[in-house]
Design a protein around this motif. Structure first.
Motif, PDB file in Angstrom:
ATOM      1  N   LYS A  79      45.658 -10.410  56.503  1.00  0.00           N
ATOM      2  CA  LYS A  79      45.991  -9.496  57.608  1.00  0.00           C
ATOM      3  C   LYS A  79      46.575 -10.269  58.792  1.00  0.00           C
ATOM      4  N   ILE A  86      48.597  -3.301  53.943  1.00  0.00           N
ATOM      5  CA  ILE A  86      47.498  -2.332  53.871  1.00  0.00           C
ATOM      6  C   ILE A  86      46.472  -2.867  52.884  1.00  0.00           C
ATOM      7  N   ASP A 109      41.555  -1.567  55.816  1.00  0.00           N
ATOM      8  CA  ASP A 109      42.123  -0.268  56.178  1.00  0.00           C
ATOM      9  C   ASP A 109      41.434   0.913  55.486  1.00  0.00           C
ATOM     10  N   TYR A 110      41.139   0.759  54.213  1.00  0.00           N
ATOM     11  CA  TYR A 110      40.541   1.868  53.456  1.00  0.00           C
ATOM     12  C   TYR A 110      39.481   1.329  52.499  1.00  0.00           C
ATOM     13  N   TYR A 142      37.816   5.533  56.036  1.00  0.00           N
ATOM     14  CA  TYR A 142      38.977   5.007  56.756  1.00  0.00           C
ATOM     15  C   TYR A 142      38.782   5.183  58.256  1.00  0.00           C
TER      16      TYR A 142
END
Length: 582
Positions: A79, A86, A109-110, A142
């Motif tokens: 990141k 993502i 992110d998720y 999320y």
């Protein structure tokens, strides 16, 4: 967009079933999909660089207790160097505290919660096409536009498992050469053991028999070396189990199959059938865990140990199936002395492997919720292994760790069978006590912190025996010598393995192999092969008594014995009479 599905396996020979399911289920989307596997033994820098160079926009990690720490570090680095990427996490290690993980790690992110195929497909469609609003997507965690953490409603399990495409195809089977291939014929477990994550989902779902047979036949035809079935209790449906066993026997080729079974569910009809299958085709892993009835009750387990033991003995007598029996240290209601009894109960069943595991208090498991009640302390970081509880202290856990180490070296290695058999029969009523004594010897001599070659382990066992007992050393050394040469050709005899020299020994070995009658009787597979080639596959060793007679109780008479080792077929013969014939 380009999507990477990846994970870190525990070993190079392992492969990820989860990634292959996800790849096949999510294929044909408006994105390019790549699958890459690494191991926890790879360097973080190397993995991070490799993933970065793939140029993927979306990176999805499959997370477990053995890889989550490394995955979080890798994701953090990715990141930082690629802020627009993502990052998605999924798997059992992130499904039970998704909100906490998102809160602590802003680079994620998720998170996919629970069974992943449908949720990942929906998420990828959202990310690439903007389809299906996130707030309507089940099984996802999320952050919203205001950075609030949202955990959506759980997604129902897939009822018709056949809608998931087969995880293996002609296109990628070559990538699995030399690796263990994992497969499942069902999901879920009929039991609810409190330490197992299968207890969080009730019931068993099955792939159709046609689908399973087609998949297994594909693996067999492609000469996969070993298929490990990950069904939690493979034989919970007897009729289905028998049908699949027969199918595998009828279509056998070069593939072996490993099953996790409940041995107490085997009936006489199935055991009779299993007695006739080819040796090496099946391996059974049998979870005993404990023989303490109070422990079994406390972990919500249903095991009839008497029936399990009787069935294991029946299978052992035939000796055509590799038997791997499991125990778990640190369970409720089991103190140190109780574990010794469990160990001895299982060891006396003569399993090929006795696996000593240590309780892991997994996220989402019932036993983790009972940690306060049972006064558990466990490691904060994965794998959340037990340190102590109200029945067993940390010092005793450490003693069991030492026992586990020497058990792996000396029993589970299967290269000390005669020498261990002699020690246990002559000097120990409790098998556990032997391994405990040997473990303490390793610690006293400062050898518990060192790596040892196999030859060194033989030397250590001889020194342990000599110092601990000091009697009949000449007999023990011959059994130990037999084990050494049975598993290692061409090694120079150690100082404790010397025997009386036979004049012209090498010449006599060649004369034995030149004799067609000898070759026909003992080595028929070498008929018409020159002795100079045969000698590369066999060996001769001299012993002071007949080590093949298994005389463990009374002192055997001195009797010079020549043993022929056939390394190609792992067989041995007493050839004293033929060897001495002129």
């Amino acid at each position: 967009m380009k999507v990477l599905l990846t994970t870190l396996n525990a070993k190079y020979i392992h492969s990820s079933l989860a990634l292959r399911y996800l790849e096949k289920y999510c294929q044909n989307g408006n994105y390019e999909m790549v699958v890459e596997e690494y191991t926890i033994n790879d360097h973080l820098d190397s993995i991070t660089a490799n993933i970065y160079k793939t140029g993927t926009d979306i990176i999805a990690f499959s997370c477990y207790i053995w890889n989550i720490s490394m995955i979080l570090e890798i994701a953090d680095r990715l990141k930082k160097v690629k802020p627009d990427s993502i990052i998605i996490l999924g798997g059992p290690e992130v499904s039970y505290d998704a909100g906490e993980i998102l809160s602590k790690h802003t680079f994620i992110d998720y998170i996919i919660v629970g069974e992943g195929e449908e949720t990942l497909k929906g998420l990828l469609e959202y990310l690439t096409n903007g389809q299906q609003p996130l707030e309507n997507m089940k099984g996802i965690a999320y952050r919203d536009a205001y950075k609030n953490i949202i955990i959506n409603e759980s997604r129902p399990l897939i009822c018709d498992l056949d809608k998931i495409p087969s995880p293996y195809s002609e296109r990628d089977i070559s990538k699995l050469t030399g690796k263990i291939v994992y497969y499942e014929t069902s999901r879920g477990c009929p039991f609810n053991c409190s330490y197992c994550l299968s207890s969080t989902i009730h019931g068993v779902r099955y792939f159709s028999m046609d689908r399973v047979k087609s998949d297994l036949l594909f693996l067999i035809k492609n000469d996969v070396k070993q298929v490990k079935l990950v069904d939690r209790t493979f034989n919970c449906d007897k009729d289905r189990t028998m049908e699949l066993f027969k199918f595998l026997v009828e279509n056998q080729k070069n593939t072996s199959f490993h099953f996790e079974i409940a041995a107490d569910l085997l009936d006489d009809k199935m055991i009779e059938y299993l007695a006739g299958i080819p040796k090496g085709l099946f391996q059974f892993e049998i979870g005993v865990q404990s023989t303490n009835l109070n422990t079994i009750s406390a972990i919500d387990r249903k095991t009839n140990f008497e029936k399990l033991a009787a069935n294991v003995k029946k299978l052992s007598r035939v000796d055509n199936i590799h038997l791997h029996l499991d125990l778990i240290a640190g369970l409720p209601e089991e103190d140190y002395q109780s574990f010794i009894r469990s160990f001895d109960d299982v060891y006396r069943l003569s399993p090929h492997v006795l696996q000593m595991g240590f309780l892991k208090l997994l996220k989402g498991s019932k036993i983790r919720q009972q940690a306060g009640e049972y006064e558990y302390q466990h490691t904060t970081l994965p794998p959340y292994e037990v340190l102590r509880n109200k029945w067993i202290g940390y010092g005793e856990i450490l003693k069991l760790k030492g026992v586990e180490d020497v058990l792996e070296k000396y029993h589970n290695s299967k290269v000390f069978e005669k020498s261990l058999g002699y020690i246990l029969k002559r000097f120990y009523k409790s098998p556990f006590k032997f391994f405990e004594d040997l473990s303490e010897y390793f610690a006293q001599e400062g050898m518990d912190r060192l790596a040892h070659s196999r030859k060194a382990l033989y030397d250590i066992l001889f020194e342990f025996y000599n110092k601990r007992f000091g009697i009949e050393v000449d007999i023990f050394s011959q059994y130990l010598k037999f084990d050494l040469f049975y598993h290692q050709k061409g090694i120079q005899p150690p100082y404790w393995a010397k025997s009386k020299d036979i004049p012209d020994f090498k010449e006599k070995c060649f004369n034995f192999l030149k004799n067609e009658e000898n070759v026909r009787k003992f080595l028929p597979q070498y008929i018409e092969i020159p002795p100079k080639k045969i000698i590369k596959e066999v060996d001769f060793h001299v012993f002071d008594f007949d080590v093949l007679a298994d005389i463990f109780n009374d002192r055997p008479a001195k009797q010079e014995t020549v043993v022929l080792y056939d390394y190609q077929f792992s067989k041995v013969y007493n050839v004293t009479a033929q060897f001495n014939n002129k």
